[in-house]
Design a protein around this motif. Sequence first.
Motif, PDB file in Angstrom:
ATOM      1  N   ARG A   1       0.804  -1.221   0.000  1.00 38.06           N
ATOM      2  CA  ARG A   1       0.000   0.000   0.000  1.00 38.06           C
ATOM      3  C   ARG A   1       0.833   1.265   0.000  1.00 38.06           C
ATOM      4  O   ARG A   1       0.435   2.280  -0.529  1.00 38.06           O
ATOM      5  CB  ARG A   1      -0.946   0.038   1.199  1.00 38.06           C
ATOM      6  N   GLN A   2       1.971   1.208   0.683  1.00 40.52           N
ATOM      7  CA  GLN A   2       2.887   2.352   0.668  1.00 40.52           C
ATOM      8  C   GLN A   2       2.255   3.593   1.279  1.00 40.52           C
ATOM      9  O   GLN A   2       1.418   4.247   0.681  1.00 40.52           O
ATOM     10  CB  GLN A   2       3.337   2.644  -0.771  1.00 40.52           C
ATOM     11  N   ASP A   3       2.638   3.937   2.485  1.00 38.02           N
ATOM     12  CA  ASP A   3       2.207   5.207   3.078  1.00 38.02           C
ATOM     13  C   ASP A   3       3.441   6.024   3.399  1.00 38.02           C
ATOM     14  O   ASP A   3       4.532   5.703   2.916  1.00 38.02           O
ATOM     15  CB  ASP A   3       1.328   4.966   4.313  1.00 38.02           C
TER      16      ASP A   3
ATOM     17  N   PRO B   1       7.767   0.538   0.552  1.00 32.88           N
ATOM     18  CA  PRO B   1       8.521  -0.612   0.044  1.00 32.88           C
ATOM     19  C   PRO B   1       8.799  -0.595  -1.448  1.00 32.88           C
ATOM     20  O   PRO B   1       9.444  -1.509  -1.944  1.00 32.88           O
ATOM     21  CB  PRO B   1       7.590  -1.786   0.382  1.00 32.88           C
ATOM     22  N   THR B   2       8.304   0.402  -2.186  1.00 31.34           N
ATOM     23  CA  THR B   2       8.501   0.322  -3.633  1.00 31.34           C
ATOM     24  C   THR B   2       9.696   1.144  -4.090  1.00 31.34           C
ATOM     25  O   THR B   2      10.005   2.206  -3.562  1.00 31.34           O
ATOM     26  CB  THR B   2       7.243   0.744  -4.426  1.00 31.34           C
TER      27      THR B   2
ATOM     28  N   GLU C   1       9.584  -2.152  -8.171  1.00 28.26           N
ATOM     29  CA  GLU C   1      10.109  -3.249  -7.374  1.00 28.26           C
ATOM     30  C   GLU C   1       9.550  -3.131  -5.970  1.00 28.26           C
ATOM     31  O   GLU C   1       9.360  -2.032  -5.456  1.00 28.26           O
ATOM     32  CB  GLU C   1      11.636  -3.182  -7.321  1.00 28.26           C
ATOM     33  N   LEU C   2       9.347  -4.282  -5.371  1.00 29.68           N
ATOM     34  CA  LEU C   2       8.857  -4.350  -4.005  1.00 29.68           C
ATOM     35  C   LEU C   2      10.018  -4.855  -3.154  1.00 29.68           C
ATOM     36  O   LEU C   2      10.519  -5.956  -3.396  1.00 29.68           O
ATOM     37  CB  LEU C   2       7.692  -5.343  -3.990  1.00 29.68           C
ATOM     38  N   TRP C   3      10.453  -4.030  -2.213  1.00 24.14           N
ATOM     39  CA  TRP C   3      11.566  -4.418  -1.342  1.00 24.14           C
ATOM     40  C   TRP C   3      11.017  -4.703   0.051  1.00 24.14           C
ATOM     41  O   TRP C   3      10.306  -3.872   0.614  1.00 24.14           O
ATOM     42  CB  TRP C   3      12.617  -3.296  -1.285  1.00 24.14           C
TER      43      TRP C   3
ATOM     44  N   ALA D   1      12.383   2.119   0.978  1.00 18.08           N
ATOM     45  CA  ALA D   1      13.084   1.273   0.022  1.00 18.08           C
ATOM     46  C   ALA D   1      13.864   2.109  -0.997  1.00 18.08           C
ATOM     47  O   ALA D   1      14.938   1.714  -1.431  1.00 18.08           O
ATOM     48  CB  ALA D   1      12.093   0.354  -0.693  1.00 18.08           C
ATOM     49  N   GLY D   2      13.324   3.257  -1.356  1.00 12.55           N
ATOM     50  CA  GLY D   2      14.016   4.117  -2.318  1.00 12.55           C
ATOM     51  C   GLY D   2      15.366   4.551  -1.778  1.00 12.55           C
ATOM     52  O   GLY D   2      16.378   4.559  -2.483  1.00 12.55           O
ATOM     53  N   LYS D   3      15.383   4.910  -0.489  1.00 20.08           N
ATOM     54  CA  LYS D   3      16.639   5.314   0.145  1.00 20.08           C
ATOM     55  C   LYS D   3      17.580   4.124   0.263  1.00 20.08           C
ATOM     56  O   LYS D   3      18.782   4.243  -0.004  1.00 20.08           O
ATOM     57  CB  LYS D   3      16.369   5.910   1.527  1.00 20.08           C
ATOM     58  N   ALA D   4      17.031   2.971   0.647  1.00 22.29           N
ATOM     59  CA  ALA D   4      17.852   1.760   0.745  1.00 22.29           C
ATOM     60  C   ALA D   4      18.496   1.464  -0.604  1.00 22.29           C
ATOM     61  O   ALA D   4      19.668   1.085  -0.682  1.00 22.29           O
ATOM     62  CB  ALA D   4      16.992   0.578   1.204  1.00 22.29           C
TER      63      ALA D   4
END
Length: 157
Positions: free
Chosen positions: A55-57, A62-63, A93-95, A139-142
């Motif tokens: 869902r990403q908030d 995670p994307t 991508e889903l991380w 996830a983007g930062k990771a």
Amino acid sequence: MQELFAYEDITDYSHLISPYTFVGVKNVGWLNLKSDFQKGELRSSLLRKLKDVARQDEIFQPTVEPGRGFPFCEVCGPVKICNSGGELIRDAELWIPYEDIIFASPVLILHYMEVHHYLPPAEYIDAIIGIDISQPFDAGKAYRDRLASSGWFHRPR
Ligand SMILES: [Zn+2]
């Protein structure tokens, strides 16, 4: 034609950065549907949880690199996958963080599990069950951090 990327489960992540890899990031669900892959029954609660995760908030993100288009399955063509909020998920991508590693998958993994009965590795199932989406994750930062330390920016040209 869409280019197909297929990687064995639990191998080091190198998508679009090969021969470099990201430390502690493992591939899951980058299937070639025309070759053999692990199949099995999944509890519907597991898929529901993964759709919650997607869902990403502001807290749990995670994307990685969401695109403008929708995911494309080499068997079914363009597919519309909804998260648990009923919103369509764009190609990305889903991380998924798990202990001290991260699993990286195409969002198509949801479709592979739901429609093609793909059974992900046990660690991945564990990760989904155990994930707490009230904990911050970016996830983007990771991704960017690992790209910076991967050697990619200093690659020979
Ligand atoms: Zn399909």
